[in-house]
Scaffold this motif. Sequence first.
Motif, short mmCIF file in Angstrom:
data_model
loop_
_atom_site.label_atom_id
_atom_site.label_comp_id
_atom_site.label_asym_id
_atom_site.label_seq_id
_atom_site.Cartn_x
_atom_site.Cartn_y
_atom_site.Cartn_z
N ALA A 1 -34.75 -3.11 0.74
CA ALA A 1 -34.81 -3.69 -0.42
C ALA A 1 -35.37 -5.13 -0.53
CB ALA A 1 -33.27 -3.72 -1.05
N VAL A 2 -35.16 -5.76 0.53
CA VAL A 2 -35.72 -7.23 0.40
C VAL A 2 -37.12 -7.11 0.72
CG1 VAL A 2 -35.94 -9.42 1.99
CG2 VAL A 2 -33.46 -8.38 1.49
N MET A 3 -37.69 -6.14 1.72
CA MET A 3 -39.02 -6.11 2.10
C MET A 3 -39.95 -5.45 0.94
SD MET A 3 -38.74 -4.10 5.80
CE MET A 3 -40.44 -3.82 5.90
N LEU A 4 -39.29 -4.75 -0.02
CA LEU A 4 -39.98 -3.91 -1.12
C LEU A 4 -39.74 -4.49 -2.48
CD1 LEU A 4 -39.15 -0.35 0.26
CD2 LEU A 4 -41.29 -1.61 0.55
N ALA B 1 -26.21 7.47 -1.60
CA ALA B 1 -26.28 6.40 -0.88
C ALA B 1 -25.48 6.11 0.03
CB ALA B 1 -26.40 5.10 -2.26
N ALA B 2 -26.16 5.34 1.06
CA ALA B 2 -25.25 4.82 2.17
C ALA B 2 -24.41 3.56 1.84
CB ALA B 2 -26.15 4.63 3.16
N PRO B 3 -23.56 3.13 2.44
CA PRO B 3 -22.74 1.97 2.15
C PRO B 3 -23.74 0.75 1.98
CG PRO B 3 -21.51 3.36 3.67
CD PRO B 3 -22.65 3.80 3.51
N ASP B 4 -23.78 0.07 0.80
CA ASP B 4 -24.54 -1.15 0.99
C ASP B 4 -26.01 -0.88 0.22
OD1 ASP B 4 -22.53 -3.05 1.63
OD2 ASP B 4 -22.85 -2.78 3.86
N ASP B 5 -26.04 0.32 0.27
CA ASP B 5 -27.64 0.66 -0.19
C ASP B 5 -27.87 0.26 -1.87
OD1 ASP B 5 -28.38 1.98 2.03
OD2 ASP B 5 -28.51 4.04 0.90
N GLN B 6 -28.87 -0.21 -1.99
CA GLN B 6 -29.41 -0.57 -3.51
C GLN B 6 -29.93 0.89 -4.08
OE1 GLN B 6 -32.36 -3.42 -3.91
NE2 GLN B 6 -32.55 -3.42 -6.05
N THR B 7 -29.45 1.33 -5.31
CA THR B 7 -29.95 2.54 -6.00
C THR B 7 -30.88 2.12 -6.95
OG1 THR B 7 -27.84 3.40 -5.30
CG2 THR B 7 -29.31 4.71 -7.22
N ILE B 8 -32.01 2.57 -7.05
CA ILE B 8 -32.93 2.69 -8.23
C ILE B 8 -32.97 3.90 -8.72
CG2 ILE B 8 -35.53 2.19 -8.67
CD1 ILE B 8 -35.51 0.40 -6.19
N GLU B 9 -33.01 4.21 -10.24
CA GLU B 9 -33.12 5.14 -10.87
C GLU B 9 -33.96 4.69 -11.80
OE1 GLU B 9 -29.18 6.16 -12.23
OE2 GLU B 9 -28.79 6.99 -10.46
N GLN B 10 -35.16 5.65 -11.82
CA GLN B 10 -36.32 5.36 -13.01
C GLN B 10 -36.96 6.81 -13.11
OE1 GLN B 10 -39.15 2.41 -11.78
NE2 GLN B 10 -40.76 3.64 -12.47
N VAL C 1 -30.17 17.70 -2.09
CA VAL C 1 -30.99 16.15 -1.81
C VAL C 1 -31.01 15.78 -3.58
CG1 VAL C 1 -33.20 15.37 -1.95
CG2 VAL C 1 -32.62 17.02 -0.31
N SER C 2 -30.35 14.66 -3.72
CA SER C 2 -30.22 14.07 -4.88
C SER C 2 -31.46 12.97 -5.10
CB SER C 2 -29.03 13.54 -5.36
OG SER C 2 -28.80 12.26 -4.43
N GLY C 3 -32.26 12.51 -4.01
CA GLY C 3 -33.21 11.46 -4.07
C GLY C 3 -33.58 11.19 -2.60
N LEU C 4 -34.47 10.11 -2.37
CA LEU C 4 -34.92 9.74 -1.18
C LEU C 4 -34.29 8.33 -0.99
CD1 LEU C 4 -38.97 10.19 -1.77
CD2 LEU C 4 -37.27 11.62 -0.57
N ARG C 5 -34.06 8.20 0.38
CA ARG C 5 -33.74 7.02 0.97
C ARG C 5 -34.86 6.40 1.85
NH1 ARG C 5 -30.33 4.89 5.42
NH2 ARG C 5 -29.25 3.16 4.39
N ILE C 6 -34.91 5.05 1.55
CA ILE C 6 -35.93 4.35 2.37
C ILE C 6 -35.26 3.36 3.10
CG2 ILE C 6 -37.95 2.92 2.34
CD1 ILE C 6 -38.64 4.01 -0.32
N MET D 1 -37.43 -6.18 -7.77
CA MET D 1 -36.92 -4.75 -7.37
C MET D 1 -38.26 -3.68 -7.42
SD MET D 1 -34.56 -2.05 -9.69
CE MET D 1 -33.39 -3.48 -9.99
N LEU D 2 -38.20 -2.76 -6.17
CA LEU D 2 -39.09 -1.98 -6.26
C LEU D 2 -39.40 -1.15 -7.50
CD1 LEU D 2 -40.92 -0.24 -4.17
CD2 LEU D 2 -38.91 1.29 -3.73
N ALA D 3 -40.77 -1.15 -7.55
CA ALA D 3 -41.06 -0.04 -8.93
C ALA D 3 -41.66 1.17 -8.38
CB ALA D 3 -42.07 -0.83 -9.98
N LEU D 4 -41.28 2.31 -9.26
CA LEU D 4 -42.01 3.54 -8.82
C LEU D 4 -43.12 3.92 -9.84
CD1 LEU D 4 -38.45 5.32 -8.41
CD2 LEU D 4 -39.90 3.95 -6.90
#
Length: 91
Positions: free
Chosen positions: A65-68, A44-53, A22-27, A1-4
Motif C-alpha cells: 500500500a505504501v509502495m503503490l 483480505a488478510a489482517p491489516d490489508d488495505q481494501t480498494i473497491e473500484q 475468488v473475490s479479488g486480487l491481493r498485492i 491510494m492506488l488507482a485502477l
Amino acid sequence: MLALTENVTEIVKQLAAEVPEVSGLRIAAEADGQSLSVSPADQAAPDDQTIEQGGATIFLDAPAAVMLDDKVLDGGVDEEGNIQFALGQQA
C-alpha cells in the motif's frame, strides 16, 4: 491510494465471476522490498488495505500500500489468455 484503470477492474470482476472462491486480487510486497506479488484472494488478510473500484476488489498488504500509494494499476490479457499488469504514475 492506488488507482485502477477500467481494464483492471474488468479483469478482476471477470476473474471473481469465473472462480467462485475468488473475490479479488491481493498485492503483497516481497521480502526484498522491491518486488510485488499478485494473487487471487477470497478475502483480505489482517491489516490489508481494501480498494473497491468499479465493482473490482484489490487487497494490499501494508508495505505494498505504501509502495503503490501514488500509482495506477493497468492490465490486459494476451492472446494466450495470460493476465499482465503494469504500473504507472498517477497524474
